[in-house]
Scaffold this active site. Structure first.
Site, PDB file in Angstrom:
ATOM      1  N   TYR A 436      39.105  38.502  47.356  1.00  0.00           N
ATOM      2  CA  TYR A 436      38.953  38.397  45.900  1.00  0.00           C
ATOM      3  C   TYR A 436      40.107  39.021  45.131  1.00  0.00           C
ATOM      4  O   TYR A 436      40.976  39.659  45.677  1.00  0.00           O
ATOM      5  CB  TYR A 436      37.592  38.895  45.420  1.00  0.00           C
ATOM      6  CG  TYR A 436      37.163  40.316  45.650  1.00  0.00           C
ATOM      7  CD1 TYR A 436      38.035  41.359  45.871  1.00  0.00           C
ATOM      8  CD2 TYR A 436      35.795  40.628  45.605  1.00  0.00           C
ATOM      9  CE1 TYR A 436      37.585  42.662  46.030  1.00  0.00           C
ATOM     10  CE2 TYR A 436      35.335  41.919  45.766  1.00  0.00           C
ATOM     11  CZ  TYR A 436      36.230  42.941  45.966  1.00  0.00           C
ATOM     12  OH  TYR A 436      35.782  44.222  46.123  1.00  0.00           O
ATOM     13  N   GLU A 437      40.084  38.745  43.819  1.00  0.00           N
ATOM     14  CA  GLU A 437      41.195  39.090  42.914  1.00  0.00           C
ATOM     15  C   GLU A 437      42.496  38.423  43.347  1.00  0.00           C
ATOM     16  O   GLU A 437      43.580  38.987  43.223  1.00  0.00           O
ATOM     17  CB  GLU A 437      41.374  40.607  42.805  1.00  0.00           C
ATOM     18  CG  GLU A 437      40.320  41.281  41.995  1.00  0.00           C
ATOM     19  CD  GLU A 437      40.080  40.608  40.655  1.00  0.00           C
ATOM     20  OE1 GLU A 437      41.053  40.204  40.010  1.00  0.00           O
ATOM     21  OE2 GLU A 437      38.912  40.462  40.263  1.00  0.00           O
ATOM     22  N   GLY A 438      42.401  37.223  43.868  1.00  0.00           N
ATOM     23  CA  GLY A 438      43.559  36.513  44.384  1.00  0.00           C
ATOM     24  C   GLY A 438      43.712  36.824  45.859  1.00  0.00           C
ATOM     25  O   GLY A 438      43.905  37.989  46.244  1.00  0.00           O
TER      26      GLY A 438
END
Length: 596
Positions: A436-438
């Site tokens: 997550y978060e890229g």
């Protein structure tokens, strides 16, 4: 399951010697960050993390969540811990006093956040997302929205979320389909969002959703996306809560880890349309959200450090208690801590964790210096430094968290595979971090693209110049002269890989194929540099008469890293330099050929 103890001594040492906190406290903006203030905050946060939050970790993993009649149920202990968190003002440290914040450095909030994440990562995601929402609103919203939402978000009375991903739009936000129809002074939002962390709960009285959506006639792609604030309960002009907004939880995900963090599918506008308010300019939603996402990427890297610390502590306590066999050099059976291979695993866990802590704190400190410096040129350099380090922090720290938590299971042996010991929970919880978060692939592309190729390697060159200054200082130490030579050689390799990346900048397949290994190369080298910096500071304090065993530990950890972890750069560099040929040589047909 072992208890968590916040490593306050290491946190304080890193703040003083790596994050430049004493220097930051000399600025007008952060004059309140005195040594006594910093020490008091760390000690009290450590107590709250250990006594209030850490005991909820296993409870949350075992109980998980419920969804009944559109209401998400969480363990009651989570709500009790959150109330103490909010009452203590812990979510307000780095924010503007105008809205109820304490105005302290962002880099001081980082070790405190690390404590929450190590104590209970599933729980810690809630304040992490809220702080990101505060940042996005503070930098982009108009005064009316700031006054309406920031005080309660900062106080912890309300929590915040970020709503980006949709069933058809994972990392590619250019295809977001959620809609926003203008209606007077607000908009009606319709659409569905997935993977929304802490999308619903009853720990706080309101939840403030930041939602990406498209206005009528908006162009395709990212230029057509706008950002809206959509509260769970509407807020009246006097600040009181009004009626329930048209926002519902459609379902919650059943996940590998972080079982008690509600990951929700959110439905906006199932009835008359959810009321939302525009944040920033139309069509600038992604830029607004990135003010939240950039710091969130640092925070996720910090989670990698935090979960590694928790896994290390548990493995260390277990290895000290578990008796099995006679270790080489010992005549009697004793704790497995004595066995060289167990010691190798523990030292690997310790060295990676402390290297990641130093690197993360260092990057966050650059943001503080960028905001507080009166010298515009220096502020620009600090901003570029933080930007370059951000994808390394997010990517490298979350990758080594997979290794460290896996080693934590291994140190426990067969007992590590049994859920009751708790080692497996850290392993499972950590697995989300590279995603997550890229994803880390996206972080690597950011590092080689926007952070290296676009500026022709200026930020990379500046950082490696800092590293060479450390090499020069270490070369003058009898104890660290050999480590200085090893780091100098690694820097030569990193520079050569950077040069090759720049030389092939017109070949996007090369940079895309090399990106991950280049990120891991730079993370590995940066880790050695940060630990060597810390070791030199520890040596200096030791020479001044301080006999704290911790100072010797810092030096030994740096030497271990240089011997046992830094040589990994010799693998990452040739893989990065190899480019795309072998990676892309196999066609889709080749990949499937064994099954035909």
């Amino acid at each position: 399951m072992a208890d968590y103890k916040a490593p306050v001594k290491d946190m304080q040492f890193v703040l003083d010697n790596i994050s430049r906190m004493p220097q930051l406290a000399t600025t007008e903006r952060f004059a309140d960050a005195t040594p006594d203030m910093v020490s008091a905050i760390l000690e009290e946060a450590g107590r709250v993390a250990a006594e209030v939050i850490a005991p909820t970790n296993e409870i949350g993993d075992q109980q998980g969540l419920t969804l009944e009649d559109g209401r998400v149920g969480i363990p009651q202990e989570f709500g009790q811990a959150y109330q103490q968190f909010a009452e203590g003002g812990w979510g307000s440290l780095q924010f503007d006093p105008e809205y109820g914040g304490q105005g302290l450095p962002y880099s001081l909030s980082i070790p405190v956040m690390e404590m929450w994440q190590a104590a209970n990562m599933a729980w810690g995601l809630c304040p992490l997302l809220s702080q990101g929402a505060v940042e996005a609103l503070y930098l982009n919203a108009n005064d009316e929205l700031k006054n309406r939402y920031l005080p309660q978000l900062i106080s912890g009375e309300w929590t915040g979320t970020m709503n980006l991903t949709e069933p058809n739009a994972g990392s590619d936000l250019s295809v977001v389909r959620s809609k926003a129809e203008p209606e007077g002074d607000h908009y009606r939002i319709t659409g569905q969002k997935i993977f929304i962390t802490w999308g619903d709960h009853e720990m706080a009285e309101n939840i403030i959703h930041l939602v990406l959506a498209r206005l009528p006639g908006a162009p395709e792609g990212v230029r057509g996306i706008s950002l809206f604030v959509v509260p769970k309960f509407l807020v009246n002009d006097d600040g009181s809560l009004g009626e329930r907004n048209d926002v519902q939880v459609a379902s919650i995900e059943h996940k590998l880890g972080i079982h008690a963090s509600p990951t929700c599918v959110m439905a906006f506008g199932e009835k008359e349309g959810a009321i939302g308010y525009l944040v920033g300019e139309e069509g600038k939603g992604l830029a607004c959200m990135f003010t939240m996402m950039n710091n969130a990427r640092l925070a996720v890297g910090l989670q990698g450090v935090a979960i590694s610390e928790r896994a290390y502590q548990q493995a260390l306590w277990y290895a000290g208690d578990r008796t099995q066999g006679k270790a080489v050099g010992h005549k009697e059976a004793g704790p497995i801590l004595r066995h060289p291979d167990v010691r190798r695993m523990l030292m690997t866990m310790k060295a990676l964790t402390e290297a990641g802590r130093a690197l993360t704190y260092d990057a966050c400190a650059s943001l503080d210096f960028a905001h507080s410096s009166e010298d515009a040129a220096q502020a620009k350099l600090e901003k570029a430094r933080a930007a370059y380090l951000t994808p390394i922090v997010k990517g490298w720290c979350t990758e080594f968290a997979q290794e460290v938590t896996s080693l934590g299971v291994q140190v426990h042996g067969g007992m590590g595979y049994i859920e009751e010991t708790g080692a497996a929970q850290h392993y499972r919880d950590a697995r989300i971090l590279p995603i997550y978060e890229g994803t880390n692939g996206i972080q690597a592309l950011d590092l080689v693209g926007r952070k290296t190729l676009v500026d022709q390697g200026q930020a990379a060159t500046a950082l490696m110049s800092e590293m060479r200054a450390t090499v020069e200082a270490a070369a003058g130490s009898a104890r660290f002269a050999s480590a200085a030579q090893a780091l100098a050689a690694a820097l030569d390799v990193a520079q050569a890989s950077t040069d090759k990346l720049l030389a092939t900048g017109d070949d996007p397949l090369f940079s895309a194929s090399s990106a991950y290994n280049y990120m891991m190369l730079m993370g590995t080298v940066c880790g050695a540099w940060e630990l060597l910096r810390a070791a030199l500071a520890a040596e200096q304090q030791q020479a001044g008469g301080d006999n704290d065993p911790y100072l010797e530990s810092k030096q030994l950890t740096a030497l271990f890293y240089v011997d046992q972890i830094l040589p990994r750069h010799l693998a990452y560099a040739p893989m990065a330099d190899a480019g795309s040929e072998a990676i892309l040589a196999a066609s889709d047909e080749h990949l499937e050929s064994a099954f035909s």
